[in-house]
Design a protein around this motif. Structure first.
Motif, mmCIF file in Angstrom:
data_model
loop_
_atom_site.group_PDB
_atom_site.id
_atom_site.type_symbol
_atom_site.label_atom_id
_atom_site.label_comp_id
_atom_site.label_asym_id
_atom_site.label_seq_id
_atom_site.Cartn_x
_atom_site.Cartn_y
_atom_site.Cartn_z
ATOM 1 N N ASP A 187 17.937 37.289 70.933
ATOM 2 C CA ASP A 187 18.356 36.630 72.168
ATOM 3 C C ASP A 187 18.200 35.119 72.003
ATOM 4 O O ASP A 187 17.159 34.656 71.529
ATOM 5 C CB ASP A 187 17.487 37.116 73.330
ATOM 6 C CG ASP A 187 17.972 36.647 74.695
ATOM 7 O OD1 ASP A 187 18.832 35.756 74.775
ATOM 8 O OD2 ASP A 187 17.454 37.180 75.691
ATOM 9 N N GLY A 188 19.236 34.365 72.384
ATOM 10 C CA GLY A 188 19.149 32.914 72.372
ATOM 11 C C GLY A 188 19.572 32.247 71.088
ATOM 12 O O GLY A 188 19.429 31.040 70.944
ATOM 13 N N PRO B 296 22.015 30.492 68.499
ATOM 14 C CA PRO B 296 23.285 29.756 68.685
ATOM 15 C C PRO B 296 24.450 30.483 68.020
ATOM 16 O O PRO B 296 24.287 31.259 67.122
ATOM 17 C CB PRO B 296 23.017 28.419 68.016
ATOM 18 C CG PRO B 296 21.822 28.614 67.143
ATOM 19 C CD PRO B 296 21.082 29.803 67.653
ATOM 20 N N TYR C 294 23.144 40.654 68.657
ATOM 21 C CA TYR C 294 22.894 39.394 69.358
ATOM 22 C C TYR C 294 23.212 39.608 70.833
ATOM 23 O O TYR C 294 24.310 40.069 71.171
ATOM 24 C CB TYR C 294 23.749 38.273 68.766
ATOM 25 C CG TYR C 294 23.315 37.939 67.358
ATOM 26 C CD1 TYR C 294 22.333 36.984 67.131
ATOM 27 C CD2 TYR C 294 23.861 38.601 66.267
ATOM 28 C CE1 TYR C 294 21.908 36.689 65.843
ATOM 29 C CE2 TYR C 294 23.450 38.311 64.976
ATOM 30 C CZ TYR C 294 22.475 37.361 64.770
ATOM 31 O OH TYR C 294 22.053 37.080 63.497
ATOM 32 N N VAL C 295 22.251 39.299 71.696
ATOM 33 C CA VAL C 295 22.363 39.607 73.118
ATOM 34 C C VAL C 295 21.956 38.388 73.948
ATOM 35 O O VAL C 295 21.439 37.405 73.421
ATOM 36 C CB VAL C 295 21.473 40.818 73.490
ATOM 37 C CG1 VAL C 295 21.839 42.045 72.654
ATOM 38 C CG2 VAL C 295 19.997 40.497 73.328
ATOM 39 N N ASP C 296 22.150 38.504 75.255
ATOM 40 C CA ASP C 296 21.706 37.445 76.156
ATOM 41 C C ASP C 296 20.704 37.971 77.184
ATOM 42 O O ASP C 296 20.428 37.317 78.175
ATOM 43 C CB ASP C 296 22.888 36.770 76.841
ATOM 44 C CG ASP C 296 23.723 37.733 77.678
ATOM 45 O OD1 ASP C 296 23.312 38.897 77.875
ATOM 46 O OD2 ASP C 296 24.789 37.316 78.139
ATOM 47 N N ASP C 297 20.152 39.170 76.950
ATOM 48 C CA ASP C 297 19.181 39.755 77.878
ATOM 49 C C ASP C 297 18.230 40.674 77.114
ATOM 50 O O ASP C 297 18.257 41.891 77.274
ATOM 51 C CB ASP C 297 19.922 40.530 78.969
ATOM 52 C CG ASP C 297 18.978 41.158 79.986
ATOM 53 O OD1 ASP C 297 17.803 40.744 80.071
ATOM 54 O OD2 ASP C 297 19.423 42.081 80.699
ATOM 55 N N LEU C 298 17.393 40.103 76.272
ATOM 56 C CA LEU C 298 16.490 40.899 75.438
ATOM 57 C C LEU C 298 15.604 41.813 76.269
ATOM 58 O O LEU C 298 15.443 42.991 75.943
ATOM 59 C CB LEU C 298 15.629 39.978 74.562
ATOM 60 C CG LEU C 298 14.637 40.668 73.631
ATOM 61 C CD1 LEU C 298 15.351 41.583 72.644
ATOM 62 C CD2 LEU C 298 13.797 39.634 72.902
ATOM 63 N N ASP D 169 8.805 34.995 69.805
ATOM 64 C CA ASP D 169 9.553 33.755 69.700
ATOM 65 C C ASP D 169 9.676 33.399 68.223
ATOM 66 O O ASP D 169 8.677 33.413 67.499
ATOM 67 C CB ASP D 169 8.843 32.627 70.445
ATOM 68 C CG ASP D 169 8.772 32.879 71.942
ATOM 69 O OD1 ASP D 169 9.728 33.441 72.492
ATOM 70 O OD2 ASP D 169 7.746 32.511 72.556
ATOM 71 N N GLY E 207 13.780 28.697 72.067
ATOM 72 C CA GLY E 207 14.682 29.503 72.881
ATOM 73 C C GLY E 207 15.207 30.767 72.226
ATOM 74 O O GLY E 207 16.074 31.426 72.778
ATOM 75 N N VAL E 208 14.698 31.125 71.049
ATOM 76 C CA VAL E 208 15.171 32.312 70.341
ATOM 77 C C VAL E 208 14.056 33.350 70.305
ATOM 78 O O VAL E 208 12.945 33.074 69.848
ATOM 79 C CB VAL E 208 15.636 31.983 68.907
ATOM 80 C CG1 VAL E 208 16.125 33.247 68.196
ATOM 81 C CG2 VAL E 208 16.725 30.926 68.921
ATOM 82 N N ARG E 209 14.361 34.541 70.799
ATOM 83 C CA ARG E 209 13.408 35.655 70.809
ATOM 84 C C ARG E 209 14.004 36.837 70.057
ATOM 85 O O ARG E 209 15.209 37.059 70.098
ATOM 86 C CB ARG E 209 13.090 36.076 72.249
ATOM 87 C CG ARG E 209 12.396 34.985 73.026
ATOM 88 C CD ARG E 209 12.244 35.330 74.504
ATOM 89 N NE ARG E 209 11.469 36.535 74.681
ATOM 90 C CZ ARG E 209 11.770 37.498 75.568
ATOM 91 N NH1 ARG E 209 12.837 37.400 76.335
ATOM 92 N NH2 ARG E 209 11.007 38.558 75.678
#
Length: 129
Positions: free
Chosen positions: A126-127, A129, A80-84, A104, A108-110
């Motif tokens: 990415d994205g 919760p 789990y990341v914040d910069d795919l 997608d 907001g999830v990719r």
């Protein structure tokens, strides 16, 4: 009894896989552990520890399944990341391949699936919760 931690271990012919995970996912290197069997390289970030075992005797290479979900057993890691986009860019630059996505999968999830240089599948989200 309460589970305290889960660590993921990979086996590789050399330390190149250590370099890949450290650079692509920006993991901190911990001191390596040497034994008669080889060297265990440890990498971590909060909530994550990955070990890469490099045996003293070169291991045989496994043929990766195509697609990764066509064989039973442990077949992929999820990170789990914040910069795919940055992960994909760094991964491809260091010998990885994009196998699926990015796509997608919700608001907001990719998600993308990378293959590391050894052929291991890594689902990158990415994205979430």
């Amino acid at each position: 009894m309460t589970l305290q931690r889960v660590e993921v271990g990979l086996v590789s012919a050399d330390a190149a896989l250590v370099e890949f995970f450290a650079a692509v996912f920006e993991l901190e290197r911990l001191p390596a552990v040497r034994s008669g069997s080889g060297v265990v390289h440890r990498l971590e970030a909060p909530g994550t520890r990955i070990k890469v075992m490099v045996p003293s005797r070169r291991p045989a290479s496994a043929e990766p399944a195509e697609p990764f979900f066509h064989l039973t057993g442990v077949r992929y890691l999820t990170m789990y990341v914040d910069d795919l986009d940055g992960i994909i860019e760094r991964g491809v630059a260091r010998g990885g391949r994009v196998r699926h996505g990015p796509m997608d999968v919700g608001p907001g999830v990719r998600v993308a699936v990378l293959q590391d240089p050894d052929g291991n599948a890594i689902e990158v989200v990415d994205g979430a919760p």
